[in-house]
Every structure is written in C-alpha cells, then in structure tokens.
Design an enzyme around this catalytic site. Structure first.
Site, mmCIF file in Angstrom:
data_model
loop_
_atom_site.group_PDB
_atom_site.id
_atom_site.type_symbol
_atom_site.label_atom_id
_atom_site.label_comp_id
_atom_site.label_asym_id
_atom_site.label_seq_id
_atom_site.Cartn_x
_atom_site.Cartn_y
_atom_site.Cartn_z
ATOM 1 N N ILE A 14 110.291 49.619 118.040
ATOM 2 C CA ILE A 14 110.573 48.357 118.629
ATOM 3 C C ILE A 14 109.239 47.392 118.588
ATOM 4 O O ILE A 14 109.420 46.073 118.696
ATOM 5 C CB ILE A 14 110.671 48.626 120.357
ATOM 6 C CG1 ILE A 14 111.372 47.279 120.874
ATOM 7 C CG2 ILE A 14 109.575 48.931 121.018
ATOM 8 C CD1 ILE A 14 111.906 47.593 122.267
ATOM 9 N N ASN A 27 105.568 52.800 133.205
ATOM 10 C CA ASN A 27 105.375 53.383 134.253
ATOM 11 C C ASN A 27 104.948 52.491 135.601
ATOM 12 O O ASN A 27 104.433 51.199 135.328
ATOM 13 C CB ASN A 27 104.850 54.940 134.365
ATOM 14 C CG ASN A 27 103.191 54.458 133.847
ATOM 15 O OD1 ASN A 27 102.533 53.993 134.784
ATOM 16 N ND2 ASN A 27 102.791 55.013 132.583
ATOM 17 N N GLY A 35 104.867 57.235 124.255
ATOM 18 C CA GLY A 35 106.091 56.705 123.803
ATOM 19 C C GLY A 35 106.126 55.234 123.672
ATOM 20 O O GLY A 35 105.150 54.642 122.733
ATOM 21 N N VAL A 36 107.037 54.582 123.772
ATOM 22 C CA VAL A 36 107.036 53.056 123.755
ATOM 23 C C VAL A 36 105.982 52.252 124.308
ATOM 24 O O VAL A 36 105.222 51.629 123.566
ATOM 25 C CB VAL A 36 108.506 52.398 124.292
ATOM 26 C CG1 VAL A 36 108.365 50.841 124.151
ATOM 27 C CG2 VAL A 36 109.869 52.946 123.796
ATOM 28 N N ASP A 37 105.502 52.932 125.449
ATOM 29 C CA ASP A 37 104.293 52.109 125.965
ATOM 30 C C ASP A 37 103.219 52.000 125.458
ATOM 31 O O ASP A 37 102.376 51.230 125.169
ATOM 32 C CB ASP A 37 104.376 52.906 127.658
ATOM 33 C CG ASP A 37 103.436 52.011 128.546
ATOM 34 O OD1 ASP A 37 103.242 50.829 128.174
ATOM 35 O OD2 ASP A 37 103.303 52.685 129.671
ATOM 36 N N SER A 125 114.170 55.140 129.854
ATOM 37 C CA SER A 125 114.078 56.696 130.557
ATOM 38 C C SER A 125 114.506 57.790 129.394
ATOM 39 O O SER A 125 114.657 58.911 130.142
ATOM 40 C CB SER A 125 115.144 56.597 131.723
ATOM 41 O OG SER A 125 114.520 55.882 132.671
ATOM 42 N N THR A 126 114.837 57.841 128.415
ATOM 43 C CA THR A 126 115.306 58.855 127.658
ATOM 44 C C THR A 126 114.333 59.482 126.628
ATOM 45 O O THR A 126 114.798 60.590 126.072
ATOM 46 C CB THR A 126 116.296 58.316 126.449
ATOM 47 O OG1 THR A 126 115.526 57.444 125.554
ATOM 48 C CG2 THR A 126 117.462 57.489 127.103
ATOM 49 N N GLY A 127 113.148 59.401 126.895
ATOM 50 C CA GLY A 127 111.908 60.114 126.636
ATOM 51 C C GLY A 127 111.441 61.013 127.556
ATOM 52 O O GLY A 127 112.095 61.912 127.915
ATOM 53 N N TYR A 129 111.122 60.310 130.536
ATOM 54 C CA TYR A 129 111.747 60.450 131.846
ATOM 55 C C TYR A 129 112.807 61.480 131.723
ATOM 56 O O TYR A 129 113.744 61.552 132.734
ATOM 57 C CB TYR A 129 111.900 59.054 132.478
ATOM 58 C CG TYR A 129 110.523 58.511 133.197
ATOM 59 C CD1 TYR A 129 109.446 59.340 133.019
ATOM 60 C CD2 TYR A 129 110.418 57.165 133.376
ATOM 61 C CE1 TYR A 129 108.268 58.769 133.532
ATOM 62 C CE2 TYR A 129 109.628 56.574 134.100
ATOM 63 C CZ TYR A 129 108.333 57.370 134.180
ATOM 64 O OH TYR A 129 107.111 56.825 134.644
HETATM 65 N N1 AR6 Z 1 110.148 52.232 119.287
HETATM 66 C C1 AR6 Z 1 111.633 52.312 119.863
HETATM 67 N N2 AR6 Z 1 111.770 53.528 120.583
HETATM 68 C C2 AR6 Z 1 110.897 54.088 120.864
HETATM 69 C C3 AR6 Z 1 109.626 54.215 120.038
HETATM 70 C C4 AR6 Z 1 109.301 52.996 119.767
HETATM 71 N N3 AR6 Z 1 108.227 52.614 119.049
HETATM 72 N N4 AR6 Z 1 108.737 55.465 120.705
HETATM 73 C C5 AR6 Z 1 109.705 56.077 121.260
HETATM 74 N N5 AR6 Z 1 110.721 55.544 121.335
HETATM 75 P P1 AR6 Z 1 109.523 56.731 126.352
HETATM 76 P P2 AR6 Z 1 110.737 56.763 129.275
HETATM 77 C C6 AR6 Z 1 112.201 56.044 122.189
HETATM 78 O O1 AR6 Z 1 109.134 58.127 126.692
HETATM 79 O O2 AR6 Z 1 111.527 57.698 129.035
HETATM 80 C C7 AR6 Z 1 105.547 56.725 128.836
HETATM 81 O O3 AR6 Z 1 104.425 57.389 128.921
HETATM 82 C C8 AR6 Z 1 111.767 57.484 122.569
HETATM 83 O O4 AR6 Z 1 112.505 58.314 121.486
HETATM 84 O O5 AR6 Z 1 108.873 55.949 126.168
HETATM 85 O O6 AR6 Z 1 111.220 55.379 129.752
HETATM 86 C C9 AR6 Z 1 105.392 55.404 130.227
HETATM 87 O O7 AR6 Z 1 104.106 55.276 130.392
HETATM 88 C C10 AR6 Z 1 113.157 57.463 123.838
HETATM 89 O O8 AR6 Z 1 114.487 57.569 123.345
HETATM 90 O O9 AR6 Z 1 110.137 55.846 128.050
HETATM 91 C C11 AR6 Z 1 106.055 56.253 131.123
HETATM 92 O O10 AR6 Z 1 105.265 57.158 131.812
HETATM 93 C C12 AR6 Z 1 112.946 56.092 124.297
HETATM 94 O O11 AR6 Z 1 112.063 55.423 123.416
HETATM 95 C C13 AR6 Z 1 107.132 57.236 130.495
HETATM 96 O O12 AR6 Z 1 106.803 57.386 129.154
HETATM 97 C C14 AR6 Z 1 112.133 56.201 125.725
HETATM 98 O O13 AR6 Z 1 110.955 57.041 125.666
HETATM 99 C C15 AR6 Z 1 108.511 56.590 130.588
HETATM 100 O O14 AR6 Z 1 109.516 57.268 129.847
#
Ligand code: AR6
Length: 174
Positions: A14, A27, A35-37, A125-127, A129
């Site tokens: 992304i 968060n 993750g994305v953050d 929320s799919t990582g 969370y």
């Molecule tokens: N681009 C696109 N998708 C991604 C990327 C990327 N660069 N990196 C990971 N994903 P998550 P959540 C996917 O954990 O579940 C953080 O620590 C990943 O495979 O990023 O909402 C925050 O600070 C998954 O399918 O977000 C919060 O504490 C999806 O993005 C917590 O994680 C979401 O994974 C939020 O958890």
C-alpha cells in the site's frame, strides 16, 4: 452527486500507491506499530508521526476510537494524505462486523472532506487484529459498495495471494 466508486484490486504494498489517500490500519494510540502502520511510517518519514502526535495533543487526547478515521499528511509517500483508522480486534465467530464496516465508511467520509477522488485500503484488521480474511473481505466490499461518497476509485491493496483471492471472490460473487 455521489455515485458508487469503482472498486479495483491490486496485489502489492500500500505504501507504493499513488492514490490521493492511503488508509492506515492503525491502533488507537496513533503512534505507530507493525504491519501496514509500520510500513507507512517507515516510508512516509517523521512528518506523519509528528502529525499524529499533534492529534493526540489536541482533539484525540485519548486516542482514536475503534471504527473512526482521521487524516494526516502522507509525508514522503506518493499519496497526498494518510487516513488512519482503527479496526476492531477479532473476538471470535459471530463477532460484530459493524465496527469493521465503520472503518471503511468513516475513512471514505474523511476522504470526501479532503476532496480526494482515489483511495487505497489495506485489508483492515486481518493481520495483528486477527479477523479472518474471507469475512473481512465480505465486510469491506459491502461497506464500500453501500457507501455514500464522491470518491471515484477505491483500490483494495492486498499483500498476498490469499487476501487477493478473498477480495476477488467477494467482488465477483455478487
Ligand atoms: N501493504 C498492504 N498490506 C499490508 C502491508 C503493506 N505494506 N503490510 C501488511 N499488510 P495489520 P491490523 C497486510 O497487522 O490487523 C499494527 O501494529 C497484512 O498482511 O497491518 O488492522 C497497528 O499499529 C494484513 O492482511 O493491521 C495495530 O496495532 C493487513 O495488511 C495493528 O497492527 C492488515 O494487517 C492493526 O492490526
């Protein structure tokens, strides 16, 4: 007048999207994470964290509630803004999907307020969370399809094949 946004699927990162807005799966603290953050803050640089700290010092003193959304600069990213939203932590089968749908709706509302026309979403929320991908894809696609927005393109940016397939199935099954 609002029309339904076109939905586009991309497999990728992304942080590389050139949409007006990219949405962060943040968060409540708004102060970063994995993750994305983590990827957004790493690539976007310190301006994003500085803007998040300002939000915490102002209106969001107690953090951003789950299901809501707020915008900051996108720093060094190609996008113009990052819209941060906080997905719900998955609580098991039968969990309430409304807060996850709210993330998509509220992020689009914030994007409308900015005048954005193109918005990229991750699978919120799919990582960390833990929300199951198929269910999260269904909720995301329905929320976007029923949103009242001036955004013209919603791009779901899926990191891996499983996520891409789950979203593709949802889009083509209805
Ligand atoms: N681009 C696109 N998708 C991604 C990327 C990327 N660069 N990196 C990971 N994903 P998550 P959540 C996917 O954990 O579940 C953080 O620590 C990943 O495979 O990023 O909402 C925050 O600070 C998954 O399918 O977000 C919060 O504490 C999806 O993005 C917590 O994680 C979401 O994974 C939020 O958890």
């Amino acid at each position: 007048m609002s029309t339904r946004p076109e939905i586009v699927l991309v497999r990728g990162d992304i942080t590389e999207q050139d949409t007006d807005v990219i949405v962060n799966a943040a968060n409540s603290s708004l102060l970063g994470g994995g993750g994305v953050d983590g990827a957004i803050h790493r690539k976007g640089g310190p301006a994003i964290l500085a803007a998040c700290r300002e939000l915490r010092a102002g209106h969001y003193g107690r953090g951003l509630p789950t299901g809501q959304a707020v915008a900051t600069t996108a720093g060094n990213l190609a996008a113009r803004w990052v819209v941060h939203t906080v997905g719900p932590v998955y609580q098991g089968a039968g969990g309430d999907p409304s807060l996850l749908a709210s993330c998509y709706r509220e992020a689009l509302k914030v994007a409308d307020g900015l005048g954005a026309r193109t918005v990229a979403f991750p699978a919120v929320s799919t990582g960390a969370y833990g929300w199951p991908m198929g269910d999260a894809a269904r909720i995301a696609v329905e929320a976007v399809r029923h949103a009242n927005t001036d955004v013209e393109e919603v791009r779901f940016v899926l990191f891996d094949e499983e996520a891409y397939r789950a979203f593709a199935e949802r889009i083509h099954s209805s």
